[in-house]
Design an enzyme around this catalytic site. Structure first.
Site, PDB file in Angstrom:
ATOM      1  N   GLY A  69       0.768  -1.240   0.000  1.00  0.00           N
ATOM      2  CA  GLY A  69       0.000   0.000   0.000  1.00  0.00           C
ATOM      3  C   GLY A  69       0.798   1.290   0.000  1.00  0.00           C
ATOM      4  O   GLY A  69       0.321   2.309   0.493  1.00  0.00           O
TER       5      GLY A  69
ATOM      6  N   ASN B 238       1.424   3.085  -2.624  1.00  0.00           N
ATOM      7  CA  ASN B 238       0.674   3.985  -3.500  1.00  0.00           C
ATOM      8  C   ASN B 238      -0.557   4.531  -2.772  1.00  0.00           C
ATOM      9  O   ASN B 238      -0.888   5.708  -2.893  1.00  0.00           O
ATOM     10  CB  ASN B 238       0.275   3.259  -4.790  1.00  0.00           C
ATOM     11  CG  ASN B 238       1.404   3.193  -5.788  1.00  0.00           C
ATOM     12  OD1 ASN B 238       1.800   4.206  -6.346  1.00  0.00           O
ATOM     13  ND2 ASN B 238       1.943   2.010  -5.990  1.00  0.00           N
TER      14      ASN B 238
ATOM     15  N   LEU C 266      -4.083  -6.762  -7.556  1.00  0.00           N
ATOM     16  CA  LEU C 266      -3.676  -7.860  -8.454  1.00  0.00           C
ATOM     17  C   LEU C 266      -4.844  -8.720  -8.933  1.00  0.00           C
ATOM     18  O   LEU C 266      -4.652  -9.660  -9.694  1.00  0.00           O
ATOM     19  CB  LEU C 266      -2.619  -8.726  -7.749  1.00  0.00           C
ATOM     20  CG  LEU C 266      -1.346  -7.965  -7.341  1.00  0.00           C
ATOM     21  CD1 LEU C 266      -0.389  -8.893  -6.600  1.00  0.00           C
ATOM     22  CD2 LEU C 266      -0.687  -7.337  -8.562  1.00  0.00           C
TER      23      LEU C 266
ATOM     24  N   ASN D 132      -5.553   2.710 -13.082  1.00  0.00           N
ATOM     25  CA  ASN D 132      -4.578   1.739 -12.560  1.00  0.00           C
ATOM     26  C   ASN D 132      -3.173   2.309 -12.698  1.00  0.00           C
ATOM     27  O   ASN D 132      -2.908   3.073 -13.631  1.00  0.00           O
ATOM     28  CB  ASN D 132      -4.680   0.430 -13.359  1.00  0.00           C
ATOM     29  CG  ASN D 132      -3.706  -0.632 -12.852  1.00  0.00           C
ATOM     30  OD1 ASN D 132      -3.553  -0.826 -11.652  1.00  0.00           O
ATOM     31  ND2 ASN D 132      -3.017  -1.284 -13.791  1.00  0.00           N
TER      32      ASN D 132
ATOM     33  N   HIS E 178       0.755   1.061 -13.213  1.00  0.00           N
ATOM     34  CA  HIS E 178       1.536  -0.124 -13.623  1.00  0.00           C
ATOM     35  C   HIS E 178       3.010   0.255 -13.696  1.00  0.00           C
ATOM     36  O   HIS E 178       3.350   1.296 -14.257  1.00  0.00           O
ATOM     37  CB  HIS E 178       1.060  -0.644 -14.986  1.00  0.00           C
ATOM     38  CG  HIS E 178       1.769  -1.887 -15.400  1.00  0.00           C
ATOM     39  ND1 HIS E 178       1.484  -3.126 -14.876  1.00  0.00           N
ATOM     40  CD2 HIS E 178       2.784  -2.081 -16.289  1.00  0.00           C
ATOM     41  CE1 HIS E 178       2.288  -4.024 -15.411  1.00  0.00           C
ATOM     42  NE2 HIS E 178       3.096  -3.418 -16.264  1.00  0.00           N
TER      43      HIS E 178
ATOM     44  N   ASP F 229      -4.241  -4.089 -18.576  1.00  0.00           N
ATOM     45  CA  ASP F 229      -3.283  -3.008 -18.885  1.00  0.00           C
ATOM     46  C   ASP F 229      -3.454  -2.449 -20.295  1.00  0.00           C
ATOM     47  O   ASP F 229      -2.498  -1.990 -20.917  1.00  0.00           O
ATOM     48  CB  ASP F 229      -1.830  -3.499 -18.719  1.00  0.00           C
ATOM     49  CG  ASP F 229      -1.532  -4.027 -17.323  1.00  0.00           C
ATOM     50  OD1 ASP F 229      -0.705  -4.936 -17.197  1.00  0.00           O
ATOM     51  OD2 ASP F 229      -2.179  -3.544 -16.374  1.00  0.00           O
TER      52      ASP F 229
ATOM     53  N   GLU G  76       5.957   6.270  -9.334  1.00  0.00           N
ATOM     54  CA  GLU G  76       4.544   5.867  -9.291  1.00  0.00           C
ATOM     55  C   GLU G  76       3.753   6.748  -8.336  1.00  0.00           C
ATOM     56  O   GLU G  76       2.647   7.184  -8.643  1.00  0.00           O
ATOM     57  CB  GLU G  76       4.436   4.408  -8.843  1.00  0.00           C
ATOM     58  CG  GLU G  76       4.927   3.376  -9.828  1.00  0.00           C
ATOM     59  CD  GLU G  76       4.703   1.977  -9.305  1.00  0.00           C
ATOM     60  OE1 GLU G  76       5.664   1.198  -9.278  1.00  0.00           O
ATOM     61  OE2 GLU G  76       3.559   1.689  -8.879  1.00  0.00           O
TER      62      GLU G  76
HETATM   63  C1  GRF Z   1       3.339  -1.205  -7.537  1.00  0.00           C
HETATM   64  O1  GRF Z   1       4.579  -1.261  -8.178  1.00  0.00           O
HETATM   65  C2  GRF Z   1       2.241  -1.206  -8.568  1.00  0.00           C
HETATM   66  O2  GRF Z   1       2.558  -0.549  -9.776  1.00  0.00           O
HETATM   67  C3  GRF Z   1       2.101  -2.651  -8.838  1.00  0.00           C
HETATM   68  O3  GRF Z   1       2.217  -3.274  -7.580  1.00  0.00           O
HETATM   69  C4  GRF Z   1       3.057  -2.469  -6.749  1.00  0.00           C
HETATM   70  C5  GRF Z   1       2.267  -2.203  -5.487  1.00  0.00           C
HETATM   71  O4  GRF Z   1       2.921  -1.417  -4.616  1.00  0.00           O
HETATM   72  N1  GRF Z   1       0.868  -3.002  -9.494  1.00  0.00           N
HETATM   73  P1  GRF Z   1       2.186  -0.843  -3.287  1.00  0.00           P
HETATM   74  O5  GRF Z   1       1.325  -1.948  -2.714  1.00  0.00           O
HETATM   75  O6  GRF Z   1       1.361   0.337  -3.672  1.00  0.00           O
HETATM   76  O7  GRF Z   1       3.323  -0.486  -2.403  1.00  0.00           O
END
Ligand code: GRF
Length: 187
Positions: A15, A17, A83, A100, A102, A143, A172
């Site tokens: 988490g 992000n 996922l 999303n 990626h 994607d 990101e």
């Molecule tokens: C990120 O690199 C995202 O792009 C990918 O999974 C990772 C998740 O990171 N789909 P987090 O859980 O947000 O730390």
């Protein structure tokens, strides 16, 4: 444009992000409110981040995601390291309002099997000089939706998959916020 969108965040892991969204709402960089954090993984640390910030959070099987998210009636749905593959009725219901993040420069290193560290392992294996991250709208493909933002990250000679992953994650966290803001202004 929606002045203060209700945001639902779907996660499966640590988490970071999600944390970037929480922090940018607190700092005022982003307008909106996280109405729920939903995870298809019970042990996802992101659920703890939500709990620590007083945000409603639930463990939800992917097949029950649509029914559950309706309770929160979000304006925007953010897949932040989610996922699961969302089911067709979910995508049809929120089409144009799901984004999303990626960890590659789509169309490279995306689609089935390309997620998390696997992406960076393939980039290193192929001796790429440039990698990056992409924010895109979600459609029924994996994607394949409209790209909103992409940002490049150099691959250093000294990099392995995990050092590259760390640097791409920093990017990101920035472009995900820009992507949510872009969508907010479009709505
Ligand atoms: C990120 O690199 C995202 O792009 C990918 O999974 C990772 C998740 O990171 N789909 P987090 O859980 O947000 O730390």
């Amino acid at each position: 444009m929606i002045s203060k969108p209700k945001i639902a965040v779907l996660i499966s892991g640590g988490g970071t992000n999600l944390q970037a969204i929480i922090d940018s709402l607190k700092s005022g960089e982003l307008s909106g409110e996280i109405v729920c954090v939903l995870s298809n993984k019970k042990e996802a640390y992101g659920l703890m981040r939500a709990f620590k910030n007083g945000i409603p959070s639930e463990f939800v099987k992917n097949s029950a995601m649509k029914e559950t998210i309706e309770k929160y009636s979000p304006d925007i749905v953010v897949l932040a390291g989610y996922l699961g593959i969302l089911e067709k009725p979910f995508i049809e219901r929120y089409l144009g309002r799901i984004i999303n993040i990626h960890p590659s420069l789509i169309p490279k290193y995306c689609g089935k099997g390309f997620y998390g560290i696997k992406v960076h392992e393939a980039v290193i294996q192929n001796r790429e000089k440039i990698s990056g991250a992409t924010v895109h709208l979600v459609d029924e493909g994996v994607d394949t939706g409209e790209i909103l933002i992409q940002r490049e990250v150099p691959v250093l000679d000294s990099d392995d998959a995990s050092t590259l992953q760390k640097r791409v994650l920093e990017v990101e966290h920035k472009i995900l916020i820009e992507g949510i803001e872009m969508l907010r202004r479009r709505m």
